[in-house]
Design an enzyme around this catalytic site. Structure first.
Site, PDB file in Angstrom:
ATOM      1  CD  GLU A 144      -3.093  -1.058   2.181  1.00 17.81           C
ATOM      2  OE1 GLU A 144      -3.987  -1.842   1.910  1.00 17.81           O
ATOM      3  OE2 GLU A 144      -2.299  -0.755   3.387  1.00 17.81           O
ATOM      4  CE1 TYR A 193      -6.476  18.841  22.320  1.00 17.69           C
ATOM      5  CE2 TYR A 193      -8.074  18.483  24.376  1.00 17.69           C
ATOM      6  CZ  TYR A 193      -6.622  18.903  23.361  1.00 17.69           C
ATOM      7  OH  TYR A 193      -6.519  19.438  24.670  1.00 17.69           O
TER       8      TYR A 193
END
Length: 211
Positions: A75, A121
């Site tokens: 990948e 966050y």
């Protein structure tokens, strides 16, 4: 200690940490880091992130050619697609982390922005998260699909597969990936409940303040 030696050690340490905390398993997932000369270090194919050898990490030149070490992850094109579209990226993390993959398989998620702004966050470290349509593992067309989104998004979610996240450093990419996985876990835990997400104004303020 040279830059490359430090980078190799950082990839091994990060891989061991991710594996040890159950964020990846078997030989899934891959990491990469851009060196100062434009070349890349990547984790090899078919190797557990918990058992990396710094001397056997794959090295690719700035054109993506394998120049040393073991054969790179199959990948690698996902990483290169991210780097090509994001010249500020210093590292890329791709995992098959359980909760993120679970969310990527849901039928009713928004493909333009998969997860809601549950926490500050998440907005700060991930932002908007688009869904990349499903492609078989290793399909080179997946690189084109990721590349189309990478210039505007440093994190994408591959359908029925997992997240790909770029960051200015390996630590930044890792933290963002961990935040994505935790938000996916929260999203699944909250299914069927009335949820109070951050408002549009709150999200806009975070993006203004933290970029």
């Amino acid at each position: 200690m040279s830059e490359e030696t430090r980078a190799r050690d950082a990839l091994v340490e990060t891989g061991r940490s991710l594996f040890g905390r159950g964020l990846t398993f078997g030989s899934t997932g891959n990491l990469s880091l851009r060196l100062g000369d434009g070349s890349w270090l990547m984790t090899p194919t078919n190797v557990s992130l918990g058992d990396l050898d710094p001397a056997r990490l794959s090295k690719l030149d700035g054109d993506g050619r394998h120049v040393s070490g073991d054969k790179p992850t199959k990948e690698s094109f996902l990483h290169i697609a991210m780097y090509r579209e994001r010249p500020d990226a210093g590292a890329v993390v791709h995992l098959h982390s359980t909760h993120s993959v679970a969310v990527s398989a849901l039928a009713d998620i928004d493909p333009d922005d998969v997860l809601p702004p549950i926490t500050a966050y998440y907005v700060m470290r991930v932002g908007r998260l688009p869904l990349v349509p499903y492609f078989p593992p290793g399909d080179p067309d997946l690189a084109g699909a990721v590349g189309k989104l990478a210039s505007k998004h440093h994190a994408v979610l591959l359908a029925n597969h997992g997240p790909v996240v770029a960051g200015s450093s390996l630590a930044a990419a890792t933290y963002a990936t961990e935040e994505l996985e935790e938000t996916a876990r929260l999203f699944l835990l909250l299914q069927g409940r009335a949820v109070r997400t951050l408002t549009e104004d709150q999200v806009a303020e975070l993006r203004k303040r933290f970029g």
